[in-house]
Design an enzyme around this catalytic site. Structure first.
Site, mmCIF file in Angstrom:
data_model
loop_
_atom_site.group_PDB
_atom_site.id
_atom_site.type_symbol
_atom_site.label_atom_id
_atom_site.label_comp_id
_atom_site.label_asym_id
_atom_site.label_seq_id
_atom_site.Cartn_x
_atom_site.Cartn_y
_atom_site.Cartn_z
ATOM 1 N N LYS A 1 0.998 8.710 2.697
ATOM 2 C CA LYS A 1 0.197 7.973 1.706
ATOM 3 C C LYS A 1 -0.673 6.905 2.371
ATOM 4 O O LYS A 1 -1.858 6.783 2.072
ATOM 5 C CB LYS A 1 1.109 7.262 0.680
ATOM 6 C CG LYS A 1 2.033 8.153 -0.106
ATOM 7 C CD LYS A 1 2.811 7.373 -1.151
ATOM 8 C CE LYS A 1 3.760 6.343 -0.582
ATOM 9 N NZ LYS A 1 4.901 6.898 0.184
ATOM 10 N N ARG A 37 6.655 7.587 13.784
ATOM 11 C CA ARG A 37 5.867 6.377 13.506
ATOM 12 C C ARG A 37 6.447 5.194 14.281
ATOM 13 O O ARG A 37 5.706 4.416 14.876
ATOM 14 C CB ARG A 37 5.874 6.087 11.998
ATOM 15 C CG ARG A 37 5.134 4.817 11.624
ATOM 16 C CD ARG A 37 4.720 4.816 10.176
ATOM 17 N NE ARG A 37 5.832 4.601 9.260
ATOM 18 C CZ ARG A 37 5.746 4.757 7.930
ATOM 19 N NH1 ARG A 37 4.618 5.155 7.390
ATOM 20 N NH2 ARG A 37 6.777 4.530 7.166
ATOM 21 N N ARG A 67 6.179 2.443 -8.389
ATOM 22 C CA ARG A 67 7.348 3.153 -7.866
ATOM 23 C C ARG A 67 8.433 3.316 -8.922
ATOM 24 O O ARG A 67 9.475 3.918 -8.634
ATOM 25 C CB ARG A 67 7.938 2.368 -6.697
ATOM 26 C CG ARG A 67 7.546 2.869 -5.314
ATOM 27 C CD ARG A 67 8.137 1.912 -4.319
ATOM 28 N NE ARG A 67 8.338 2.444 -3.004
ATOM 29 C CZ ARG A 67 7.503 2.259 -1.975
ATOM 30 N NH1 ARG A 67 6.392 1.603 -2.147
ATOM 31 N NH2 ARG A 67 7.797 2.732 -0.796
ATOM 32 N N ARG A 118 15.720 4.715 1.086
ATOM 33 C CA ARG A 118 14.345 4.837 0.577
ATOM 34 C C ARG A 118 14.161 6.163 -0.157
ATOM 35 O O ARG A 118 13.495 6.231 -1.195
ATOM 36 C CB ARG A 118 13.345 4.697 1.737
ATOM 37 C CG ARG A 118 13.296 3.272 2.293
ATOM 38 C CD ARG A 118 12.694 3.217 3.686
ATOM 39 N NE ARG A 118 11.263 3.466 3.695
ATOM 40 C CZ ARG A 118 10.578 3.736 4.800
ATOM 41 N NH1 ARG A 118 11.180 3.799 5.981
ATOM 42 N NH2 ARG A 118 9.276 3.943 4.732
ATOM 43 N N ARG A 129 8.433 -0.957 12.042
ATOM 44 C CA ARG A 129 8.906 -1.488 10.770
ATOM 45 C C ARG A 129 10.427 -1.562 10.750
ATOM 46 O O ARG A 129 11.092 -0.669 11.272
ATOM 47 C CB ARG A 129 8.423 -0.570 9.631
ATOM 48 C CG ARG A 129 6.982 -0.763 9.278
ATOM 49 C CD ARG A 129 6.495 0.267 8.296
ATOM 50 N NE ARG A 129 7.377 0.467 7.152
ATOM 51 C CZ ARG A 129 7.021 1.109 6.051
ATOM 52 N NH1 ARG A 129 5.790 1.625 5.951
ATOM 53 N NH2 ARG A 129 7.858 1.257 5.062
HETATM 54 P P1 AMP Z 1 6.076 1.141 1.837
HETATM 55 O O1 AMP Z 1 5.277 0.466 2.897
HETATM 56 O O2 AMP Z 1 5.257 1.579 0.664
HETATM 57 O O3 AMP Z 1 6.958 2.239 2.371
HETATM 58 O O4 AMP Z 1 7.073 0.035 1.247
HETATM 59 C C1 AMP Z 1 8.035 -0.585 2.077
HETATM 60 C C2 AMP Z 1 9.100 -1.264 1.221
HETATM 61 O O5 AMP Z 1 8.506 -2.296 0.430
HETATM 62 C C3 AMP Z 1 9.793 -0.370 0.219
HETATM 63 O O6 AMP Z 1 10.866 0.365 0.774
HETATM 64 C C4 AMP Z 1 10.284 -1.405 -0.806
HETATM 65 O O7 AMP Z 1 11.391 -2.125 -0.318
HETATM 66 C C5 AMP Z 1 9.109 -2.370 -0.855
HETATM 67 N N1 AMP Z 1 8.105 -1.943 -1.859
HETATM 68 C C6 AMP Z 1 6.812 -1.574 -1.632
HETATM 69 N N2 AMP Z 1 6.182 -1.258 -2.760
HETATM 70 C C7 AMP Z 1 7.102 -1.415 -3.750
HETATM 71 C C8 AMP Z 1 7.074 -1.212 -5.157
HETATM 72 N N3 AMP Z 1 5.968 -0.770 -5.785
HETATM 73 N N4 AMP Z 1 8.214 -1.475 -5.863
HETATM 74 C C9 AMP Z 1 9.339 -1.930 -5.250
HETATM 75 N N5 AMP Z 1 9.438 -2.119 -3.930
HETATM 76 C C10 AMP Z 1 8.333 -1.872 -3.174
#
Ligand code: AMP
Length: 193
Positions: free
Chosen positions: A13, A127, A88, A150, A139
């Site tokens: 994404k 990654r 989400r 996740r 990360r």
């Molecule tokens: P991502 O970079 O999109 O994989 O997000 C990394 C982490 O940020 C996720 O595993 C969640 O802990 C938090 N996070 C990001 N976006 C959301 C969201 N829309 N709702 C809840 N937690 C989020």
């Protein structure tokens, strides 16, 4: 144009949203990036989110809805944006609909990147190792343990959005297993259709 990229962690994404934002002059809105920036800056939101993110869980709906409401209201978003990592949960999706409705606008499309679960761990590990090779810090949640949480969060909380947007007639699904450039071409084809 207002779009959502939907898919499990490691589906691509972020990569696709960034490239698409450049190609179309749209703003990429990644709640993950925004939260990581908040953690780095040591803000109150960052302090609350840090341990949840590290474990792979979801940050509370009110927090991310607040972040997005504030960001979407800024002038640079008026021409359109690509949401990557938001919504989400069904609650976030409903809040987004309300938010856009209050601005007299709507979502154009939701693009689901479909990938094979078995590929996700190797993508996440790649990654992390690419980041280390480039001299960066991977990360905190790009490891097998956090990925499990996740993925669970994705199937429990996020995958119902597929039905939600299908019912709105906005869902388009593409194969996220093909090379990055091909996924990008598929996305362009959808947007130009
Ligand atoms: P991502 O970079 O999109 O994989 O997000 C990394 C982490 O940020 C996720 O595993 C969640 O802990 C938090 N996070 C990001 N976006 C959301 C969201 N829309 N709702 C809840 N937690 C989020």
């Amino acid at each position: 144009m207002k779009l959502i990229l939907l898919g499990p962690p490691g589906a691509g994404k972020g990569t696709q949203a960034e490239a698409l934002a450049k190609r179309r002059g749209l703003i990429q809105l990644s709640t993950g990036d925004m939260l990581r920036a908040a953690v780095k800056a040591g803000t109150e939101i960052g302090r609350k989110a840090e341990s949840i993110m590290k474990s792979g869980g979801l940050v509370p709906d009110e927090v991310v809805i607040g972040i997005i409401a504030e960001r979407i209201g800024q002038p640079d978003c008026a021409n359109g944006f690509i949401l990557d990592g938001f919504p989400r949960t069904l609650k976030q999706a409903a809040a987004l609909d309300e938010l856009l409705d209050s601005k007299g606008t709507i979502l154009d499309l939701v693009i689901e990147l479909k990938v094979d679960d078995n590929a996700l761990l190797s993508r996440i590990e790649k990654r992390a190792s690419d980041t280390i090779a480039a001299g960066g810090t991977p990360r905190a949640d790009d490891n097998a343990e956090a990925l499990k949480t996740r993925l669970l969060a994705y199937y429990r909380e996020t995958s119902p959005l597929i039905g939600y947007y299908f019912a709105q007639g906005k869902l388009r699904t593409i194969d996220g297993m093909v090379p990055v450039e091909e996924v990008a071409r598929e996305i362009d084809a959808l947007l130009d259709a």
